[in-house]
Design a protein around this motif. Structure first.
Motif, PDB file in Angstrom:
ATOM      1  N   ALA A 135       0.863  -1.186   0.000  1.00 41.35           N
ATOM      2  CA  ALA A 135       0.000   0.000   0.000  1.00 41.35           C
ATOM      3  C   ALA A 135       0.890   1.222   0.000  1.00 41.35           C
ATOM      4  N   LEU A 136       0.566   2.179  -0.839  1.00 41.81           N
ATOM      5  CA  LEU A 136       1.394   3.375  -0.962  1.00 41.81           C
ATOM      6  C   LEU A 136       1.575   4.077   0.374  1.00 41.81           C
ATOM      7  N   ALA A 137       0.499   4.163   1.138  1.00 46.60           N
ATOM      8  CA  ALA A 137       0.580   4.888   2.408  1.00 46.60           C
ATOM      9  C   ALA A 137       1.532   4.217   3.390  1.00 46.60           C
ATOM     10  N   SER A 138       1.730   2.918   3.244  1.00 52.23           N
ATOM     11  CA  SER A 138       2.585   2.185   4.174  1.00 52.23           C
ATOM     12  C   SER A 138       4.063   2.384   3.887  1.00 52.23           C
ATOM     13  N   TYR A 139       4.380   2.941   2.717  1.00 52.79           N
ATOM     14  CA  TYR A 139       5.773   3.039   2.323  1.00 52.79           C
ATOM     15  C   TYR A 139       6.221   4.500   2.153  1.00 52.79           C
ATOM     16  N   SER A 140       5.553   5.426   2.839  1.00 53.98           N
ATOM     17  CA  SER A 140       5.958   6.817   2.798  1.00 53.98           C
ATOM     18  C   SER A 140       7.180   7.020   3.678  1.00 53.98           C
ATOM     19  N   ALA A 141       8.155   7.759   3.167  1.00 48.96           N
ATOM     20  CA  ALA A 141       9.376   8.009   3.935  1.00 48.96           C
ATOM     21  C   ALA A 141       9.448   9.485   4.299  1.00 48.96           C
ATOM     22  N   GLU A 201       5.636   2.005  -9.281  1.00 47.15           N
ATOM     23  CA  GLU A 201       6.485   1.064  -9.999  1.00 47.15           C
ATOM     24  C   GLU A 201       7.616   0.550  -9.110  1.00 47.15           C
ATOM     25  N   ALA A 202       8.187   1.416  -8.282  1.00 42.56           N
ATOM     26  CA  ALA A 202       9.250   0.999  -7.371  1.00 42.56           C
ATOM     27  C   ALA A 202       8.711   0.001  -6.347  1.00 42.56           C
ATOM     28  N   LEU A 203       7.494   0.253  -5.878  1.00 41.42           N
ATOM     29  CA  LEU A 203       6.896  -0.667  -4.921  1.00 41.42           C
ATOM     30  C   LEU A 203       6.638  -2.025  -5.570  1.00 41.42           C
ATOM     31  N   ARG A 204       6.168  -2.018  -6.783  1.00 37.41           N
ATOM     32  CA  ARG A 204       5.898  -3.271  -7.475  1.00 37.41           C
ATOM     33  C   ARG A 204       7.190  -4.068  -7.701  1.00 37.41           C
ATOM     34  N   ARG A 205       8.270  -3.366  -8.026  1.00 38.37           N
ATOM     35  CA  ARG A 205       9.540  -4.068  -8.221  1.00 38.37           C
ATOM     36  C   ARG A 205      10.004  -4.707  -6.914  1.00 38.37           C
ATOM     37  N   GLY A 206       9.861  -3.963  -5.824  1.00 36.72           N
ATOM     38  CA  GLY A 206      10.245  -4.512  -4.528  1.00 36.72           C
ATOM     39  C   GLY A 206       9.388  -5.713  -4.152  1.00 36.72           C
ATOM     40  N   ALA A 207       8.077  -5.603  -4.394  1.00 39.49           N
ATOM     41  CA  ALA A 207       7.171  -6.707  -4.085  1.00 39.49           C
ATOM     42  C   ALA A 207       7.492  -7.935  -4.940  1.00 39.49           C
ATOM     43  N   GLN A 208       7.850  -7.698  -6.211  1.00 39.91           N
ATOM     44  CA  GLN A 208       8.186  -8.814  -7.080  1.00 39.91           C
ATOM     45  C   GLN A 208       9.452  -9.524  -6.607  1.00 39.91           C
ATOM     46  N   GLN A 209      10.409  -8.767  -6.075  1.00 38.73           N
ATOM     47  CA  GLN A 209      11.616  -9.385  -5.519  1.00 38.73           C
ATOM     48  C   GLN A 209      11.268 -10.284  -4.335  1.00 38.73           C
ATOM     49  N   VAL A 210      10.303  -9.830  -3.527  1.00 38.72           N
ATOM     50  CA  VAL A 210       9.853 -10.645  -2.395  1.00 38.72           C
ATOM     51  C   VAL A 210       9.242 -11.946  -2.905  1.00 38.72           C
ATOM     52  N   ILE A 211       8.414 -11.847  -3.937  1.00 42.08           N
ATOM     53  CA  ILE A 211       7.783 -13.033  -4.508  1.00 42.08           C
ATOM     54  C   ILE A 211       8.831 -13.985  -5.074  1.00 42.08           C
ATOM     55  N   ASP A 212       9.785 -13.441  -5.819  1.00 46.70           N
ATOM     56  CA  ASP A 212      10.821 -14.279  -6.428  1.00 46.70           C
ATOM     57  C   ASP A 212      11.604 -15.048  -5.356  1.00 46.70           C
ATOM     58  N   GLU A 213      11.942 -14.354  -4.269  1.00 45.06           N
ATOM     59  CA  GLU A 213      12.688 -15.007  -3.183  1.00 45.06           C
ATOM     60  C   GLU A 213      11.846 -16.089  -2.516  1.00 45.06           C
ATOM     61  N   ALA A 214      10.549 -15.804  -2.315  1.00 46.24           N
ATOM     62  CA  ALA A 214       9.673 -16.773  -1.664  1.00 46.24           C
ATOM     63  C   ALA A 214       9.471 -18.010  -2.538  1.00 46.24           C
ATOM     64  N   VAL A 215       9.273 -17.803  -3.833  1.00 43.32           N
ATOM     65  CA  VAL A 215       9.090 -18.928  -4.748  1.00 43.32           C
ATOM     66  C   VAL A 215      10.345 -19.802  -4.770  1.00 43.32           C
ATOM     67  N   ALA A 216      11.508 -19.172  -4.773  1.00 44.37           N
ATOM     68  CA  ALA A 216      12.766 -19.927  -4.749  1.00 44.37           C
ATOM     69  C   ALA A 216      12.886 -20.724  -3.454  1.00 44.37           C
ATOM     70  N   ALA A 217      12.477 -20.133  -2.334  1.00 41.62           N
ATOM     71  CA  ALA A 217      12.543 -20.831  -1.050  1.00 41.62           C
ATOM     72  C   ALA A 217      11.619 -22.036  -1.036  1.00 41.62           C
ATOM     73  N   GLU A 229      -0.296  -7.857  -4.987  1.00 35.11           N
ATOM     74  CA  GLU A 229      -1.614  -7.217  -4.946  1.00 35.11           C
ATOM     75  C   GLU A 229      -1.527  -5.924  -4.139  1.00 35.11           C
ATOM     76  N   PRO A 230      -2.033  -4.819  -4.682  1.00 34.13           N
ATOM     77  CA  PRO A 230      -2.092  -3.595  -3.881  1.00 34.13           C
ATOM     78  C   PRO A 230      -3.228  -3.683  -2.865  1.00 34.13           C
ATOM     79  N   GLY A 231      -3.022  -3.101  -1.702  1.00 35.96           N
ATOM     80  CA  GLY A 231      -4.081  -3.094  -0.709  1.00 35.96           C
ATOM     81  C   GLY A 231      -3.596  -3.484   0.667  1.00 35.96           C
ATOM     82  N   ASP A 232      -4.508  -3.435   1.623  1.00 36.18           N
ATOM     83  CA  ASP A 232      -4.194  -3.797   3.002  1.00 36.18           C
ATOM     84  C   ASP A 232      -3.980  -5.302   3.103  1.00 36.18           C
ATOM     85  N   PRO A 233      -2.893  -5.755   3.739  1.00 33.84           N
ATOM     86  CA  PRO A 233      -2.590  -7.194   3.790  1.00 33.84           C
ATOM     87  C   PRO A 233      -3.716  -8.029   4.378  1.00 33.84           C
ATOM     88  N   ALA A 234      -4.259  -7.600   5.512  1.00 33.14           N
ATOM     89  CA  ALA A 234      -5.308  -8.396   6.152  1.00 33.14           C
ATOM     90  C   ALA A 234      -6.541  -8.478   5.269  1.00 33.14           C
TER      91      ALA A 234
END
Length: 309
Positions: free
Chosen positions: A42-48, A61-77, A91-96
């Motif tokens: 969520a955009l609001a969760s990543y404000s610096a 786009e930066a958030l999506r790239r970061g999220a995709q890296q998380v997915i890639d690492e998880a799939v490899a694990a 997926e954008p949105g609140d995790p819960a």
């Protein structure tokens, strides 16, 4: 032969979420289930905070790239655990909110416990167990492993039983999991009847407490027989004096999976299991499987299978 079972795993790149991925992968290998890993943002969760006191918001786009890296690492694990069928998405949105919505389309949800911020911390900390409370499917919460044998393979399972519909759903699921893992299953009914400040210290002296324990034991045996439904599984049964949550937390130090139902429906059953799941989730030293009371009534819907999203 591949099954239609789907396990959804929430990932955020933390060590806790990767532990959840590994647990889910080991579980999937037992039943040839499919794993789908999801990372939400969520955009609001990543404000610096900027140096001038303003806010520099990261672009989508930066958030999506970061999220995709998380997915890639998880799939490899997951794939590192064996020949497991695994896919991933962001997926954008609140995790819960996202996981609660998707829980209706899968058979099991697996998440890491709070730790180090990120997805799991927001889900189980700030949102205060929103997913286990509202999920349409059973949820496994994998805590941080600190000592002892690894969480998998699951060799010993304990389930709390009190005679309510909630406990009945949990007991049925515990039997299912014991068969999948080839694990030993123990069913426990806790009755706090000790003298002093115990919950049942209000019982009049004329009540035969031995008779009460005998009645609870008979109810436990009946519940186990119903849950087994003819399946070949040896289930140990114990009726113990004490707090349900405290006893299950104590059991968590000696077993690999604790199974509980969501909150009870009032009355005597509600007294015993009303807050048990919350306490066990917070203090268990092994993974906890939380089963919603409506899980047994959940009918498969071919139109809502994961592949159709």
């Amino acid at each position: 032969m591949a099954t239609n079972e789907v396990i959804l795993v929430g990932a955020d790149g933390s060590a806790e979420s990767l532990a959840a991925v590994r647990w889910a992968a080991d579980r999937a290998l037992r039943s040839d289930a499919r794993i789908h890993v999801i990372c939400t943002y969520a955009l609001a969760s990543y404000s610096a905070a900027a140096l001038d006191g303003g806010y520099a918001v990261l672009d989508d786009e930066a958030l999506r790239r970061g999220a995709q890296q998380v997915i890639d690492e998880a799939v490899a694990a997951a794939r590192a655990r064996g020949d497991v069928r695994v896919s991933g998405s962001i997926e954008p949105g609140d995790p819960a909110a996202v996981l609660v919505e998707m829980s209706g389309e899968v058979d099991l949800v697996v998440i890491g416990s709070r730790g180090g911020g990120g997805f799991a911390d927001r889900l189980l900390g700030t949102v205060s167990s929103a997913l286990p409370a509202h999920s349409k499917s059973p949820v496994v919460i994998v805590p941080k492993h600190t000592s002892g044998k690894s969480f998998t393979p699951v060799e010993r399972i304990v389930v709390g039983v009190d005679g309510s519909d909630v406990a009945s759903s949990a007991l049925h699921k515990a039997v299912d999991e014991a068969i999948v893992w080839g694990a030993k299953l123990t069913a426990v009914s806790a009755v706090p009847i000790a003298s002093g400040g115990g919950m049942m210290s209000w019982l009049p002296a004329s009540v035969d407490r031995d008779s009460l324990l005998r009645d609870v034991r008979e109810g436990l045996n009946k519940a186990v027989s119903t849950a087994l439904d003819g399946r070949d599984l040896d289930v140990a049964r114990h009726v113990l004096d004490g707090s349900p949550s405290n006893l299950l937390v104590e059991f968590s130090t000696a077993v690999d999976l604790v199974v509980v139902g969501t909150r009870g429906r009032g009355g005597f059953a509600g007294l015993l299991l009303g807050s048990t799941s919350q306490t066990v989730m917070a203090h268990s030293t092994c993974p906890v499987l939380v089963v919603p009371s409506r899980h047994r009534d959940k009918a498969p819907d071919p139109a809502a299978r994961w592949e159709r999203r």
